[in-house]
Design a protein around this motif. Structure first.
Motif, PDB file in Angstrom:
ATOM      1  N   CYS A 169       0.853  -1.194   0.000  1.00 31.81           N
ATOM      2  CA  CYS A 169       0.000   0.000   0.000  1.00 31.81           C
ATOM      3  C   CYS A 169       0.888   1.243   0.000  1.00 31.81           C
ATOM      4  O   CYS A 169       1.943   1.261   0.638  1.00 31.81           O
ATOM      5  CB  CYS A 169      -0.887  -0.028   1.244  1.00 31.81           C
ATOM      6  N   GLU A 170       0.424   2.284  -0.677  1.00 32.91           N
ATOM      7  CA  GLU A 170       1.225   3.513  -0.721  1.00 32.91           C
ATOM      8  C   GLU A 170       1.309   4.192   0.645  1.00 32.91           C
ATOM      9  O   GLU A 170       2.155   5.050   0.886  1.00 32.91           O
ATOM     10  CB  GLU A 170       0.642   4.487  -1.738  1.00 32.91           C
ATOM     11  N   VAL A 171       0.412   3.805   1.549  1.00 32.31           N
ATOM     12  CA  VAL A 171       0.409   4.413   2.885  1.00 32.31           C
ATOM     13  C   VAL A 171       1.685   4.063   3.646  1.00 32.31           C
ATOM     14  O   VAL A 171       2.262   4.889   4.343  1.00 32.31           O
ATOM     15  CB  VAL A 171      -0.842   3.956   3.666  1.00 32.31           C
ATOM     16  N   SER A 172       2.132   2.812   3.499  1.00 31.15           N
ATOM     17  CA  SER A 172       3.335   2.368   4.203  1.00 31.15           C
ATOM     18  C   SER A 172       3.908   1.132   3.527  1.00 31.15           C
ATOM     19  O   SER A 172       3.159   0.228   3.154  1.00 31.15           O
ATOM     20  CB  SER A 172       3.001   2.041   5.665  1.00 31.15           C
ATOM     21  N   THR A 175       2.764  -2.119   4.917  1.00 32.40           N
ATOM     22  CA  THR A 175       1.364  -2.520   4.814  1.00 32.40           C
ATOM     23  C   THR A 175       1.111  -3.221   3.483  1.00 32.40           C
ATOM     24  O   THR A 175       1.243  -2.603   2.426  1.00 32.40           O
ATOM     25  CB  THR A 175       0.444  -1.277   4.916  1.00 32.40           C
ATOM     26  N   PRO A 176       0.753  -4.493   3.521  1.00 31.37           N
ATOM     27  CA  PRO A 176       0.441  -5.154   2.257  1.00 31.37           C
ATOM     28  C   PRO A 176      -0.861  -4.592   1.681  1.00 31.37           C
ATOM     29  O   PRO A 176      -1.747  -4.175   2.424  1.00 31.37           O
ATOM     30  CB  PRO A 176       0.281  -6.628   2.645  1.00 31.37           C
ATOM     31  N   CYS A 177      -0.949  -4.563   0.359  1.00 32.23           N
ATOM     32  CA  CYS A 177      -2.180  -4.115  -0.296  1.00 32.23           C
ATOM     33  C   CYS A 177      -3.228  -5.204  -0.090  1.00 32.23           C
ATOM     34  O   CYS A 177      -3.053  -6.349  -0.525  1.00 32.23           O
ATOM     35  CB  CYS A 177      -1.951  -3.878  -1.786  1.00 32.23           C
ATOM     36  N   ALA A 178      -4.318  -4.860   0.586  1.00 33.54           N
ATOM     37  CA  ALA A 178      -5.355  -5.852   0.881  1.00 33.54           C
ATOM     38  C   ALA A 178      -5.911  -6.446  -0.406  1.00 33.54           C
ATOM     39  O   ALA A 178      -6.177  -7.650  -0.485  1.00 33.54           O
ATOM     40  CB  ALA A 178      -6.459  -5.201   1.706  1.00 33.54           C
ATOM     41  N   TRP A 179      -6.072  -5.601  -1.433  1.00 35.23           N
ATOM     42  CA  TRP A 179      -6.661  -6.098  -2.679  1.00 35.23           C
ATOM     43  C   TRP A 179      -5.698  -6.986  -3.457  1.00 35.23           C
ATOM     44  O   TRP A 179      -6.117  -7.887  -4.180  1.00 35.23           O
ATOM     45  CB  TRP A 179      -7.211  -4.947  -3.525  1.00 35.23           C
ATOM     46  N   GLN A 180      -4.406  -6.751  -3.290  1.00 31.95           N
ATOM     47  CA  GLN A 180      -3.431  -7.674  -3.878  1.00 31.95           C
ATOM     48  C   GLN A 180      -3.556  -9.032  -3.183  1.00 31.95           C
ATOM     49  O   GLN A 180      -3.544 -10.087  -3.828  1.00 31.95           O
ATOM     50  CB  GLN A 180      -2.008  -7.120  -3.688  1.00 31.95           C
ATOM     51  N   LEU A 181      -3.686  -8.995  -1.853  1.00 32.28           N
ATOM     52  CA  LEU A 181      -3.837 -10.235  -1.081  1.00 32.28           C
ATOM     53  C   LEU A 181      -5.106 -10.973  -1.510  1.00 32.28           C
ATOM     54  O   LEU A 181      -5.111 -12.200  -1.670  1.00 32.28           O
ATOM     55  CB  LEU A 181      -3.891  -9.924   0.424  1.00 32.28           C
ATOM     56  N   ILE A 182      -6.195 -10.185  -1.673  1.00 36.04           N
ATOM     57  CA  ILE A 182      -7.474 -10.795  -2.068  1.00 36.04           C
ATOM     58  C   ILE A 182      -7.346 -11.426  -3.453  1.00 36.04           C
ATOM     59  O   ILE A 182      -7.759 -12.568  -3.680  1.00 36.04           O
ATOM     60  CB  ILE A 182      -8.603  -9.734  -2.047  1.00 36.04           C
ATOM     61  N   HIS A 183      -6.745 -10.671  -4.387  1.00 35.07           N
ATOM     62  CA  HIS A 183      -6.567 -11.185  -5.751  1.00 35.07           C
ATOM     63  C   HIS A 183      -5.765 -12.479  -5.745  1.00 35.07           C
ATOM     64  O   HIS A 183      -6.140 -13.490  -6.346  1.00 35.07           O
ATOM     65  CB  HIS A 183      -5.867 -10.125  -6.610  1.00 35.07           C
ATOM     66  N   ASP A 184      -4.636 -12.462  -5.016  1.00 33.24           N
ATOM     67  CA  ASP A 184      -3.749 -13.624  -5.014  1.00 33.24           C
ATOM     68  C   ASP A 184      -4.431 -14.840  -4.398  1.00 33.24           C
ATOM     69  O   ASP A 184      -4.262 -15.967  -4.863  1.00 33.24           O
ATOM     70  CB  ASP A 184      -2.461 -13.304  -4.242  1.00 33.24           C
ATOM     71  N   ARG A 185      -5.214 -14.597  -3.364  1.00 37.53           N
ATOM     72  CA  ARG A 185      -5.843 -15.734  -2.692  1.00 37.53           C
ATOM     73  C   ARG A 185      -7.011 -16.290  -3.511  1.00 37.53           C
ATOM     74  O   ARG A 185      -7.204 -17.500  -3.590  1.00 37.53           O
ATOM     75  CB  ARG A 185      -6.312 -15.307  -1.296  1.00 37.53           C
TER      76      ARG A 185
END
Lengths: 227, 144
Positions: A169-172, A175-185
């Protein structure tokens, strides 16, 4: 669990003010397992406050007790005698415990000794991460068990946004990108096509936007307590 | 040492610093008598609350002495202890005591001279700071 972090000692001292009898009350549930407000942390705060107030030339009577759950009347009542003798109670529970004390003991002065932080879990020793925003309408069933409300900085329902870079995530960068995690899973589970169905705007009425929330279960209520 | 007799507690790992102290004694090496040794199975057993309680009881300083990095009998107990000592230093600062009143040292069981050096260094440091303002009954060796 509800996670919390101890407040700086200076802030606790300010909150205590001139009170002579101080009761530090720990909570044996969530804040115990996140090492913020259990019996050990209560003992640490008592010793620290005792030393600090002695050094300041204004020693206080500081005692401690820890109840199993500060958010239930039955457990709070066990500490009634201690509460009634105290000029101020420093609650090491989450904000619920602090308010429960205020509600149960109308004449008691209670202050928080921790900052309630988030609903989360320990991902390794000494690290806790947010997992749930208590939004009142769970969508984990369509997001591969990963919550975009709590874990996406923008709480997007149809992510990711342009700030997702190399899985972060660009915030930090931590912080993993939640949507990247969702996509990958979803891909791993072979159900990536779920993402072809756009999610409509979320009704935030079930979350904080609808005001303080309340659950009523008539089947669990006692006849003598009916409104 | 010169100055007021101090009360410094040394939490020593039995696999290294405690044995080093033993060796220093066997070799008739002299070191300041201001230190009380508490044997631990590993400095990983060092407890934040116990150290705070020691200061509340009026000790002037606390030292933790564990194995050399990489040589812990329990793999990482000494590294965990160092992080804990850092936290205690922060807490002492909040309380109003000098953070330097607690310190971590590392040595092997054969390093008797290093044990003597560590104890001497700690005693000199605490002497410069003076006895703990939290001493019960003022100056003097508590517990004697």
């Amino acid at each position: 669990m509800i996670t919390a972090e101890r407040k700086p000692l200076e802030e606790v001292k300010d909150l205590i003010g001139e009170a002579r009898n101080v009761l530090v009350m720990g909570c044996g549930t969530c804040v115990t397992v996140c090492f913020a407000g259990g019996s050990r942390e209560a003992a640490e705060l008592v010793v620290s406050l005792r030393m600090a107030t002695r050094l300041a030339g204004a020693p206080r009577e500081i005692t401690e007790t820890t109840v199993q759950r500060q958010c239930e009347w039955e457990y709070l009542d066990e500490a009634r005698a201690d509460v009634e003798q105290a000029d101020v109670i420093v609650s090491l529970a989450c904000g619920i415990g602090v308010q429960a004390i205020a509600e149960r003991f109308p004449d008691a002065r209670v202050v928080p000794g921790v900052n309630t932080t988030f609903l989360g879990m320990p991902t390794e020793h000494g690290i806790w991460e947010e997992r749930c925003a208590a939004c009142g309408e769970c969508i984990l069933g369509i997001t591969a068990g990963i919550c975009p409300i709590a874990r996406c900085a923008k709480s997007l329902l149809n992510g990711p946004c342009g700030g997702s870079e190399a899985g972060h995530c660009e915030v930090s960068p931590d912080t993993p990108c939640a949507w990247q995690l969702i996509h990958d899973r979803l891909q791993r589970l072979g159900v990536l096509d779920v993402l072809m169905q756009p999610q409509p705007p979320k009704n935030w009425k079930s979350s904080r936007d609808g005001g303080p929330r309340r659950i009523v279960r008539d089947d669990l209520r006692l006849a003598g307590e009916q409104e | 040492m010169t100055g007021t007799p101090l009360n410094i507690v040394a939490f020593c790992c039995e696999h290294c610093a405690y044995a080093a102290a033993d060796l220093a004694g066997g070799l008739r090496m002299q070191y300041p008598p201001d230190v009380r040794i508490v044997q631990l199975p590993c400095t990983g057993r060092l407890d934040v609350l116990t150290v705070l309680q020691a200061f509340d009881e009026g000790v002037d300083g606390v030292m933790a002495a564990g194995c050399l990095p990489g040589n812990c009998h329990f793999l990482e107990g000494n590294l965990n202890a160092r992080r804990r000592v850092t936290r205690i230093q922060g807490l002492l600062g909040e309380i109003g005591l000098e953070p330097g009143r607690v310190e971590m040292f590392n040595m092997s069981a054969a390093m008797a001279a290093e044990f003597v050096t560590a104890v001497t260094e700690m005693t000199e440091r605490i002497n410069e700071m003076g006895p703990s303002p939290l001493r019960v009954g003022g100056a003097g060796r508590g517990g004697d």
